[in-house]
Design an enzyme around this catalytic site. Structure first.
Site, mmCIF file in Angstrom:
data_model
loop_
_atom_site.group_PDB
_atom_site.id
_atom_site.type_symbol
_atom_site.label_atom_id
_atom_site.label_comp_id
_atom_site.label_asym_id
_atom_site.label_seq_id
_atom_site.Cartn_x
_atom_site.Cartn_y
_atom_site.Cartn_z
ATOM 1 C CB ALA A 60 -7.320 -0.550 -2.443
ATOM 2 C CB THR A 61 -7.841 -5.708 -1.325
ATOM 3 O OG1 THR A 61 -6.963 -5.347 -2.382
ATOM 4 C CG2 THR A 61 -8.354 -7.111 -1.581
ATOM 5 C CB THR A 62 -9.838 -6.145 3.096
ATOM 6 O OG1 THR A 62 -8.808 -5.284 3.607
ATOM 7 C CG2 THR A 62 -9.200 -7.384 2.492
ATOM 8 N NE ARG A 89 6.534 -31.405 -5.455
ATOM 9 C CZ ARG A 89 7.463 -32.124 -4.858
ATOM 10 N NH1 ARG A 89 8.502 -32.540 -5.543
ATOM 11 N NH2 ARG A 89 7.350 -32.452 -3.600
ATOM 12 C CE LYS A 149 3.325 -2.153 -4.520
ATOM 13 N NZ LYS A 149 2.807 -1.956 -3.176
ATOM 14 C CD GLN A 196 0.818 -8.634 -2.474
ATOM 15 O OE1 GLN A 196 1.571 -9.251 -3.193
ATOM 16 N NE2 GLN A 196 -0.452 -8.474 -2.788
ATOM 17 N N GLY A 209 -0.753 13.655 -3.323
ATOM 18 C CA GLY A 209 -2.177 13.358 -3.425
ATOM 19 C C GLY A 209 -2.379 12.261 -4.442
ATOM 20 C CG ASP A 268 -1.799 -1.213 1.321
ATOM 21 O OD1 ASP A 268 -2.224 -1.699 0.272
ATOM 22 O OD2 ASP A 268 -2.014 -1.684 2.447
ATOM 23 C CD GLU A 269 4.791 -0.375 -0.176
ATOM 24 O OE1 GLU A 269 4.013 -0.701 -1.102
ATOM 25 O OE2 GLU A 269 5.391 -1.207 0.521
ATOM 26 C CE LYS A 278 0.652 10.193 -6.449
ATOM 27 N NZ LYS A 278 0.196 11.112 -7.470
ATOM 28 N N GLY A 329 -4.354 -4.361 -4.186
ATOM 29 C CA GLY A 329 -5.365 -3.399 -4.600
ATOM 30 C C GLY A 329 -4.667 -2.102 -4.946
ATOM 31 C CG HIS A 330 -1.878 -1.489 -7.532
ATOM 32 N ND1 HIS A 330 -1.039 -1.996 -8.493
ATOM 33 C CD2 HIS A 330 -1.322 -1.799 -6.357
ATOM 34 C CE1 HIS A 330 -0.019 -2.590 -7.896
ATOM 35 N NE2 HIS A 330 -0.174 -2.488 -6.609
ATOM 36 C CB THR A 331 -6.447 3.389 -5.306
ATOM 37 O OG1 THR A 331 -6.882 2.367 -4.419
ATOM 38 C CG2 THR A 331 -7.583 4.361 -5.551
HETATM 39 P P1 IMP Z 1 -2.406 -12.669 1.996
HETATM 40 O O1 IMP Z 1 -1.490 -12.107 0.975
HETATM 41 O O2 IMP Z 1 -3.868 -12.454 1.684
HETATM 42 O O3 IMP Z 1 -2.100 -14.092 2.329
HETATM 43 O O4 IMP Z 1 -2.171 -11.865 3.364
HETATM 44 C C1 IMP Z 1 -0.953 -11.947 4.099
HETATM 45 C C2 IMP Z 1 -0.576 -10.587 4.668
HETATM 46 O O5 IMP Z 1 -0.234 -9.715 3.598
HETATM 47 C C3 IMP Z 1 -1.702 -9.893 5.433
HETATM 48 O O6 IMP Z 1 -1.122 -9.150 6.482
HETATM 49 C C4 IMP Z 1 -2.300 -8.952 4.411
HETATM 50 O O7 IMP Z 1 -2.955 -7.846 5.010
HETATM 51 C C5 IMP Z 1 -1.047 -8.532 3.668
HETATM 52 N N1 IMP Z 1 -1.300 -8.096 2.294
HETATM 53 C C6 IMP Z 1 -1.552 -8.861 1.214
HETATM 54 N N2 IMP Z 1 -1.711 -8.101 0.124
HETATM 55 C C7 IMP Z 1 -1.540 -6.829 0.502
HETATM 56 C C8 IMP Z 1 -1.532 -5.580 -0.190
HETATM 57 O O8 IMP Z 1 -1.708 -5.496 -1.415
HETATM 58 N N3 IMP Z 1 -1.315 -4.480 0.565
HETATM 59 C C9 IMP Z 1 -1.069 -4.543 1.906
HETATM 60 N N4 IMP Z 1 -1.056 -5.680 2.589
HETATM 61 C C10 IMP Z 1 -1.273 -6.820 1.900
#
Ligand code: IMP
Length: 423
Positions: A298-300, A144, A16, A224, A414, A13-14, A18, A40-42
């Protein structure tokens, strides 16, 4: 334009998306090489907000080709949903601008069910996953027993391979009374998605190779962040893929010599979503940003924990990816402070640590050592040129650059494309 890898330098969520969107203009092909729809990229273009999970944000440029490589775990139904969503907004998605690796492993409903199962079993010690089945899908690949996009292209064979996997999962789910999966329904949904994806499926490693030979430039879009990397992150509170620059090679099938430049992206502060250590987390700062409507996943949609910038994290990220440069986003999130604490090292059992510990038990015990850097107390979101940033904001970036021995050439004030400043 050189071939560039973009990596997250913190816990994801840095911002990226953008930076990638900004750099896409100068590249020909944008590649996703790891992760899945946990990302989740916004991206905001002309005031329109797009949230992308699997498809590279380069898709918002009409003349670019986007590739989802073999290192990605792909949920076919979710991917079709993303394609349909983009089409509904008038974006053309064709086999010319979106290519999918036939070797990409599938993230299936069984993996989502197993993700839930494992998290439930862990109780309070849960990893806080996104619930998208990412860990179980990668585990199946390494074990596998995985199914790949190429398998989904042959319906009869796919059904025969998928059925025993559903049965096996159902046996496990039954032991804890979790809802059973219905093979025929799930299989039908997957095959229907597979049919829609078929025109896009190819050997993307060969495609990329030919494009490189033809002098085209690649932009690898990392998902990530470095401290969620399965090898180098805060294990076990990590995701299951290689989120560092090296992941671009294995996840796309290109040699390391093809990569010219690695750009790390970090926020001007730190955030983390899900479980795991976060030494510089600060409740007051989190509340402040959440009250502004900032820092929700952005995802959850989960609120992200927020804290001060952590140079221990960034120093290590720079090492493990061989970063050439750092881009800093969300500088405007620090607009409201006279002084800003920045963590320059950790203390553990009386020792000063410049780089992170290994064991999670030690991660939980480190104390951040802070320095106070000067704030600027001014709204910078309307600044459009680097030289118009307040002197203290420029000094914050310069001090960071000096501490990490990395140039900083891009800064975000921004979410809009226009709010990326270049030095
Ligand atoms: P998973 O990737 O769904 O297995 O989650 C493992 C860990 O990675 C959890 O702490 C998630 O919140 C985190 N995580 C996975 N994808 C993202 C992302 O795109 N942004 C931030 N945290 C992420």
């Amino acid at each position: 334009m050189p071939n560039v890898v973009i990596v997250g330098a913190q816990w994801g969520d840095e911002g990226k998306g953008k930076i990638i969107d900004f750099l896409t203009e100068e590249s020909d092909i944008v590649v996703r090489a790891q992760g899945g729809n946990n990302a989740g990229h916004t991206v905001i273009v002309d005031g329109e907000k797009h949230v992308l999970h699997l498809i590279p944000s380069g898709i918002l440029w009409p003349d670019k080709t986007c590739v989802i490589g073999n290192g990605v775990v792909m949920d076919p139904v979710s991917l079709v949903g993303e394609i349909d969503g983009l089409r509904a907004r008038g974006r053309a998605i064709t086999p010319a601008n979106l290519l999918l690796s036939n070797r990409a492993h599938l993230a299936l409903p069984i993996h989502r069910a197993l993700d839930r199962f494992r998290e439930a079993r862990l109780g309070a010690a849960k990893l806080g996953t996104t619930g998208r089945g990412i860990g179980p899908a990668y585990a199946d690949k390494a074990h596998r027993g995985g199914l790949r996009l190429a398998d989904l292209m042959v319906p009869k064979d796919f059904a025969a391979k998928f059925e025993p996997k559903v049965e096996e999962t159902n046996e496990l789910l039954a032991t804890v009374g979790l809802e059973q999966l219905h093979f025929a329904d799930e299989c039908e949904k997957l095959l229907e998605a597979g049919e829609k994806l078929a025109p896009h499926v190819t050997d993307t490693a060969v495609f990329i190779h030919r494009q490189l030979k033809a002098g085209k430039s690649l932009l690898f879009e990392g998902a990530q962040g470095s401290h969620l990397d399965v090898d180098f992150g805060t294990y076990p509170f990590v995701t299951s893929s290689s989120t560092i620059a090296g992941g671009a090679c294995t996840g796309a099938g290109v040699g390391p010599h093809a990569i010219d430049r690695v750009i790390g992206v970090c926020k001007a502060y730190t955030t983390r979503v899900g479980s795991g250590p976060f030494p510089t987390e600060n409740e007051g700062f989190s509340d402040k940003l959440h009250a502004l409507g900032r820092e929700f996943g952005a995802t959850t949609g989960r609120p992200r924990g927020c804290g001060w910038l952590d140079l221990v994290l960034l120093r290590y990220s720079a090492i493990i990816s061989g970063m050439d440069e750092l881009a800093v986003t969300n500088l405007d999130g620090l607009d409201d402070f006279d002084t800003i604490p920045v963590c320059v090292a950790y203390e553990l059992d009386g020792q000063r640590l410049e780089t992170p510990p290994v064991r999670i038990e030690d991660w939980e015990r480190v104390t951040p050592i802070f320095e106070d850097w000067a704030g600027w107390r001014q709204d910078i979101s309307s600044v459009r040129r680097w030289q118009d940033l307040p002197a203290n904001a420029q000094a914050y970036l310069d001090r960071l650059s000096e501490a990490l021995e990395l140039p900083i050439r891009m800064a975000g004030v921004g979410p809009d494309r226009l709010q990326t400043l270049v030095r």
